[in-house]
Motif scaffolding. Structure first.
Motif, mmCIF file in Angstrom:
data_model
loop_
_atom_site.group_PDB
_atom_site.id
_atom_site.type_symbol
_atom_site.label_atom_id
_atom_site.label_comp_id
_atom_site.label_asym_id
_atom_site.label_seq_id
_atom_site.Cartn_x
_atom_site.Cartn_y
_atom_site.Cartn_z
ATOM 1 N N ASP A 86 0.659 -1.242 -0.102
ATOM 2 C CA ASP A 86 -0.039 -0.092 0.007
ATOM 3 C C ASP A 86 0.769 1.307 -0.165
ATOM 4 N N ARG A 87 0.836 2.128 -1.028
ATOM 5 C CA ARG A 87 1.143 3.646 -1.210
ATOM 6 C C ARG A 87 0.224 4.576 -1.449
ATOM 7 N N ALA A 88 -0.642 4.147 -2.241
ATOM 8 C CA ALA A 88 -1.606 4.881 -3.110
ATOM 9 C C ALA A 88 -2.523 5.600 -2.185
ATOM 10 N N GLY A 102 9.341 0.786 -8.775
ATOM 11 C CA GLY A 102 8.100 -0.085 -9.301
ATOM 12 C C GLY A 102 7.016 0.089 -8.478
ATOM 13 N N ASP A 103 7.591 -0.064 -7.003
ATOM 14 C CA ASP A 103 6.410 0.240 -6.082
ATOM 15 C C ASP A 103 5.673 1.310 -5.818
ATOM 16 N N HIS A 104 6.295 2.608 -6.279
ATOM 17 C CA HIS A 104 5.737 3.808 -6.463
ATOM 18 C C HIS A 104 4.951 4.363 -7.810
ATOM 19 N N LEU A 105 5.898 3.965 -8.751
ATOM 20 C CA LEU A 105 5.480 4.380 -10.405
ATOM 21 C C LEU A 105 4.544 3.153 -10.881
ATOM 22 N N GLY A 112 7.507 10.341 0.828
ATOM 23 C CA GLY A 112 8.303 9.556 -0.505
ATOM 24 C C GLY A 112 9.171 8.543 0.401
ATOM 25 N N ASP A 113 9.835 7.879 -0.348
ATOM 26 C CA ASP A 113 10.981 6.848 0.313
ATOM 27 C C ASP A 113 11.995 7.804 0.864
ATOM 28 N N THR A 114 12.381 7.902 2.112
ATOM 29 C CA THR A 114 13.574 8.793 2.518
ATOM 30 C C THR A 114 14.237 8.167 3.801
ATOM 31 N N SER A 172 2.746 4.967 6.228
ATOM 32 C CA SER A 172 2.724 4.504 4.818
ATOM 33 C C SER A 172 3.663 3.636 4.616
ATOM 34 N N HIS A 173 3.606 2.848 3.669
ATOM 35 C CA HIS A 173 4.590 1.945 3.036
ATOM 36 C C HIS A 173 5.584 1.249 4.117
ATOM 37 N N ALA A 174 4.673 0.463 4.862
ATOM 38 C CA ALA A 174 5.079 -0.351 6.126
ATOM 39 C C ALA A 174 5.807 -1.807 5.538
HETATM 40 ZN ZN LIG Z 1 9.271 2.277 -1.963
#
Ligand SMILES: [Zn+2]
Length: 323
Positions: A44-46, A86-89, A221-223, A273-275
């Motif tokens: 889950d990201r969206a 790929g998991d975001h785009l 985002g991813d950081t 997010s992004h767990a």
């Molecule tokens: Zn990611």
């Protein structure tokens, strides 16, 4: 003053009072489009952000949005892509909403060489707003598929662009941002793939969104930890709502992310997010998960993005409904 005049004055005064009402009643709606209704799943990201003025923004479509046909999308004015992984785009996506399970989603539909984000933007005629060197990539993908390349809009660090009444800025994310050669194709793509290198599209980003009701949201985002989260996101933008990636290995883990929230960004509310884990069962956080550790370590309310459940935030970042 005659009786009619008095009525007129009263009517005008009443109208003025209505117009003068603060916009506090107008909330920003946030709806997660995850892998399973009512749960928080590994891919889950969206998230969809809906401004009080009706502008709808899709942030990091990833793999859980079941393509452009996903009925949960509705109208999408703006597509945001924090970075190219790929998991975001979205290199692939769910066959249909809720296909597969939370642990093993059925993401068997390939979105290459376009990506889920591009396919959605094409179908919805959305603007894709990105920073770094990503805009030319999106402009070319739109053009190559009959879309308008002008719908790819640039916003690099330090500036902002207003689209549909929402002001969008990008901030650095301490991550990587290689473009998989599968999006490039041809001899060049094949040669890059054989060499194991990715295309350079500049730095990964996070976003700062300022909605029409005044709410300022930071989407990490991813950081990793980055001083900008204190000096820029907190110091300058004063973000009140934060969407924080907590998955560890690829980004800050739950403890590091909690430090970022407590000591640097200092928002009023947080959406985890992004767990990269099955974080909930029947909509409740599973004890011992990264999500549970993060929630416990953060000093302000942490809200879990349960797929399909809309949360509403006021201008000050307080959750006022659906949390
Ligand atoms: Zn990611």
């Amino acid at each position: 003053m005659g009786r009619n005049s008095v009525i007129w004055v009263a009517a005008v005064a009443g109208l003025a009072a209505v117009l003068a009402q603060p916009v506090w009643a107008a909330n920003v709606k946030v709806t997660p489009l995850g892998g399973q209704d009512g749960e928080f799943c590994p891919q889950d990201r969206a998230l969809i952000f809906e401004d009080p003025n009706g502008t709808r923004i899709l942030y990091d479509a990833g793999r859980t949005v079941a393509g452009a046909e996903d009925p949960r999308l509705g109208k999408i004015d703006i597509v945001l892509v924090s970075h190219m992984h790929g998991d975001h785009l979205g290199n692939a996506h769910n066959k249909a909403p809720n296909s597969g399970s939370c642990e093993k989603p059925d993401v068997s539909v390939s979105a290459l060489p376009n990506s889920n984000s591009v396919n959605i933007a094409l179908a919805k005629k959305s603007k894709i707003v990105t920073g770094s060197e990503m805009p030319p990539f999106f402009a070319n993908k739109l053009k190559a598929n009959g879309g308008d390349p002008k719908n790819s809009i640039v916003v690099r660090f330090g500036g902002s662009v207003k689209v549909g009444g929402v002001t969008i800025a990008t901030v650095p994310a301490l991550h990587s941002n290689g473009l998989d050669p599968d999006y490039i194709g041809g001899d060049l793509g094949a040669a890059m793939k054989a060499a194991g290198i990715a295309g350079d599209v500049g730095l990964a980003t996070g976003y700062i969104l300022t909605f029409s009701n005044g709410l300022v949201a930071y989407l990490s985002g991813d950081t990793g930890m980055i001083a900008d989260q204190d000096k820029v996101v907190h110091g300058y933008y004063k973000a009140k709502l934060t969407v924080m990636n907590i998955g560890d290995t690829f980004t800050t883990g739950p403890k590091e992310a909690a430090y970022v929230i407590n000591e640097m960004v200092k928002p009023v509310s947080v959406i985890a997010s992004h767990a990269n884990e099955v974080a909930t069962k029947d909509g409740k956080v599973i004890p011992g998960t990264k999500t549970a550790i993060f929630k416990k370590a953060v000093k302000v309310p942490v809200y879990i993005p349960l797929s399909g459940k809309t949360m509403e935030f006021d201008s000050g970042g307080k959750c006022v409904a659906g949390c």
